[in-house]
Design an enzyme around this catalytic site. Structure first.
Site, mmCIF file in Angstrom:
data_model
loop_
_atom_site.group_PDB
_atom_site.id
_atom_site.type_symbol
_atom_site.label_atom_id
_atom_site.label_comp_id
_atom_site.label_asym_id
_atom_site.label_seq_id
_atom_site.Cartn_x
_atom_site.Cartn_y
_atom_site.Cartn_z
ATOM 1 N N ASP A 1 0.869 5.160 1.914
ATOM 2 C CA ASP A 1 0.237 5.832 3.056
ATOM 3 C C ASP A 1 -0.531 7.055 2.549
ATOM 4 O O ASP A 1 -0.001 7.839 1.756
ATOM 5 C CB ASP A 1 1.301 6.275 4.077
ATOM 6 C CG ASP A 1 1.940 5.084 4.775
ATOM 7 O OD1 ASP A 1 1.390 3.971 4.667
ATOM 8 O OD2 ASP A 1 2.988 5.275 5.424
ATOM 9 N N ARG B 1 8.391 -9.051 15.012
ATOM 10 C CA ARG B 1 8.736 -7.693 14.572
ATOM 11 C C ARG B 1 7.789 -6.710 15.246
ATOM 12 O O ARG B 1 6.573 -6.943 15.304
ATOM 13 C CB ARG B 1 8.607 -7.591 13.045
ATOM 14 C CG ARG B 1 8.873 -6.187 12.515
ATOM 15 C CD ARG B 1 8.755 -6.138 10.991
ATOM 16 N NE ARG B 1 8.524 -4.778 10.558
ATOM 17 C CZ ARG B 1 9.476 -3.905 10.220
ATOM 18 N NH1 ARG B 1 10.751 -4.276 10.227
ATOM 19 N NH2 ARG B 1 9.169 -2.679 9.867
ATOM 20 N N HIS C 1 0.849 -1.201 0.000
ATOM 21 C CA HIS C 1 0.000 0.000 0.000
ATOM 22 C C HIS C 1 0.879 1.243 0.000
ATOM 23 O O HIS C 1 2.091 1.161 0.230
ATOM 24 C CB HIS C 1 -0.887 0.027 1.251
ATOM 25 C CG HIS C 1 -0.114 0.183 2.528
ATOM 26 N ND1 HIS C 1 0.600 -0.845 3.108
ATOM 27 C CD2 HIS C 1 0.087 1.263 3.343
ATOM 28 C CE1 HIS C 1 1.185 -0.421 4.190
ATOM 29 N NE2 HIS C 1 0.916 0.859 4.371
HETATM 30 C C1 GA4 Z 1 -2.263 2.808 5.661
HETATM 31 C C2 GA4 Z 1 -1.476 3.760 6.579
HETATM 32 C C3 GA4 Z 1 -1.936 3.679 8.047
HETATM 33 O O1 GA4 Z 1 -1.453 2.475 8.634
HETATM 34 C C4 GA4 Z 1 -3.478 3.725 8.164
HETATM 35 C C5 GA4 Z 1 -3.999 2.503 7.423
HETATM 36 C C6 GA4 Z 1 -5.505 2.252 7.470
HETATM 37 C C7 GA4 Z 1 -5.853 1.231 8.581
HETATM 38 O O2 GA4 Z 1 -5.076 0.334 8.839
HETATM 39 O O3 GA4 Z 1 -6.945 1.355 9.144
HETATM 40 C C8 GA4 Z 1 -5.905 1.817 6.034
HETATM 41 C C9 GA4 Z 1 -4.628 2.016 5.160
HETATM 42 C C10 GA4 Z 1 -3.746 2.925 6.002
HETATM 43 C C11 GA4 Z 1 -4.922 2.629 3.768
HETATM 44 C C12 GA4 Z 1 -6.286 2.283 3.142
HETATM 45 C C13 GA4 Z 1 -7.355 1.897 4.178
HETATM 46 C C14 GA4 Z 1 -7.073 2.616 5.472
HETATM 47 C C15 GA4 Z 1 -6.414 0.395 5.878
HETATM 48 C C16 GA4 Z 1 -7.123 0.472 4.570
HETATM 49 C C17 GA4 Z 1 -7.459 -0.594 3.857
HETATM 50 C C18 GA4 Z 1 -3.912 3.836 9.617
HETATM 51 C C19 GA4 Z 1 -4.036 4.791 7.278
HETATM 52 O O4 GA4 Z 1 -4.318 5.917 7.590
HETATM 53 O O5 GA4 Z 1 -4.219 4.298 6.001
#
Ligand code: GA4
Length: 327
Positions: free
Chosen positions: A205, A270, A203
Site C-alpha cells: 500500500d 469475501r 502489492h
Molecule cells: C493499493 C492500495 C489501495 O487499494 C489503492 C490502490 C490503487 C487502486 O486500486 O486504484 C492502486 C494500488 C493501490 C497501488 C498502485 C496503483 C494504485 C492500483 C494500482 C495499480 C486505492 C491505492 O491507493 O494504491
C-alpha cells in the site's frame, strides 16, 4: 483443455505458488492495554502487519456498512455499472487501478472526505443515499480514530516526540486518505484447477497505514521476509493493520511495508473494507529526523505525497514503487 465458463476469467492471472498455510504468528495487539507501543513497534519491524483486538469499535458499525455494501453488490450488473467506471474512484469491476491490473473482484473506491462519500452514496443509491452515507461516515470516522490511536502508540513505542507526530498527518483536514469496499464473489470454476485465481494481486500500500476488516471468508495473504506467502485466518471482529510505503520512508526502512494479496474463494463471498490513511497532497515525506541514529543516512530522497501518488498510479500493482525514490 480448461474451459473457462465465466466471461472475463481468462484475463485474470492465476497464482501458482498458492499453498494455503495458515499463519499462526500474526502479532495480536490488545488496544485496551496501555503499554502496547513496544509490541506495535516490534510487529511493524518484523512483519509490517498486525491484528488489533479490544479496539472499542462496535460490531454494529461493521455490520451496518457491510449490509449496505452487500445490498449494492447484489444489484444486477447494469445497475452497478451506473456508479462506475472507477477512474480511480467509484464502482470498479475486475479492473484495478489505471495500468491494466485485473482481479476477481468488484469494489467501491472513494476518498474519505464528506463530499466523496456523499457522491458515492448518490451514485450507488439514488432513492435512498442517506443509509449508505451515514453508515460509511460512521465507519470511516471510527477507523480513522483507530488508525490515529495506533500511530500515537507507535510514536510512544518509538520514543519520539510529539506523540501526534505521525497521527497529525491523518488528522489533517486535507488528508488524502481513501476508503475501499471490496467484494470478491465466489468463483466455483477454480475448484477444478490446480492453482488459484487472483482476487487482488500482490502489492504494497502506498499510504502510511491501512486498517482492514473483512467478513469471515479467507483469502487474504501476506508475504513473509523470506518471500513465502501465508494465509491470514479471517476474524470479522478484529482489524488488521498494514504498514504502507510512506511509513517505511518515515522510519527510514525500520518498518516494512508488507506485500499482500487476495486469492479468490471457490465457495464463499469475501467482503473487506479498508481505510488507507494518507497525508495531505502537499505533505513532504522523508525519514523523521528524530528517528535517525547518529550518522545514519536517509535511504530515500524527500518527496511530496502527491508526487508518490502520481507515480503509484502509473505503476502496476506488483511493482516496487519505493525503488524510484531510493537514494
Ligand atoms: C493499493 C492500495 C489501495 O487499494 C489503492 C490502490 C490503487 C487502486 O486500486 O486504484 C492502486 C494500488 C493501490 C497501488 C498502485 C496503483 C494504485 C492500483 C494500482 C495499480 C486505492 C491505492 O491507493 O494504491
Amino acid at each position: 483443455m480448461v474451459v473457462l465458463s465465466k466471461p472475463g476469467l481468462d484475463q485474470i492471472p492465476f497464482i501458482t505458488n498458492h499453498k494455503l498455510t495458515y499463519f499462526s504468528g500474526i502479532p495480536t495487539i490488545d488496544l485496551s492495554k496501555p503499554d502496547s507501543g513496544e509490541l506495535l513497534v516490534e510487529a511493524c519491524e518484523e512483519l509490517g502487519f498486525f491484528k488489533v483486538i479490544n479496539h472499542g469499535i462496535p460490531m454494529e458499525f461493521m455490520d451496518k456498512l457491510e449490509a449496505e455494501a452487500v445490498k449494492f453488490f447484489s444489484l444486477p450488473h447494469p445497475e452497478k455499472e451506473k456508479a462506475g467506471p472507477a477512474n480511480p474512484f467509484g464502482y470498479g469491476n475486475k479492473r484495478i487501478g489505471l495500468s491494466g491490473d485485473m482481479g476477481w473482484i468488484e469494489y467501491l473506491l472513494m476518498q474519505t472526505n464528506a463530499k466523496s462519500v456523499s457522491q458515492t452514496s448518490w451514485a450507488i443509491s439514488r432513492e435512498n443515499p442517506e443509509i449508505f452515507r451515514s453508515a460509511a461516515t460512521d465507519y470511516i470516522s471510527a477507523v480513522k480514530k483507530l488508525a490515529t490511536e495506533v500511530l500515537e502508540m507507535l510514536a510512544e513505542g518509538l520514543k519520539i516526540q510529539p506523540r501526534n507526530i505521525l497521527s497529525e498527518l491523518l488528522k489533517d483536514e486535507e488528508s488524502d486518505s481513501v476508503f475501499r469496499i471490496n467484494h470478491y464473489p465466489p468463483c466455483p470454476d477454480i475448484q477444478s484447477f490446480r492453482c488459484n485465481l487472483t482476487g487482488f494481486g500482490e502489492h504494497t500500500d502506498p499510504q502510511i497505514i491501512s486498517v482492514l476488516r473483512s467478513n469471515n471468508t479467507s483469502g487474504f495473504q501476506i508475504s513473509l521476509k523470506d518471500g513465502s506467502w501465508v494465509s491470514v485466518p479471517s476474524d470479522q471482529s478484529s482489524f488488521f493493520v498494514i504498514v504502507g510505503d510512506s511509513m517505511q520512508v518515515l522510519t527510514n526502512g525500520r518498518f516494512k511495508s508488507v506485500r499482500h494479496r487476495v486469492l479468490a474463494n471457490s465457495k464463499k463471498s469475501r467482503v473487506s473494507m479498508i481505510y488507507f490513511g494518507a497525508p495531505a497532497l502537499r505533505e513532504k515525506i522523508a525519514p523523521l529526523p528524530s528517528l535517525m541514529g547518529e550518522g545514519e543516512e536517509s535511504l530515500y530522497r524527500e518527496f511530496k505525497w502527491c508526487e508518490y501518488k502520481v507515480s503509484s498510479y502509473k505503476s502496476k500493482l506488483v511493482d516496487n514503487r519505493l525503488r524510484l525514490f531510493e537514494k
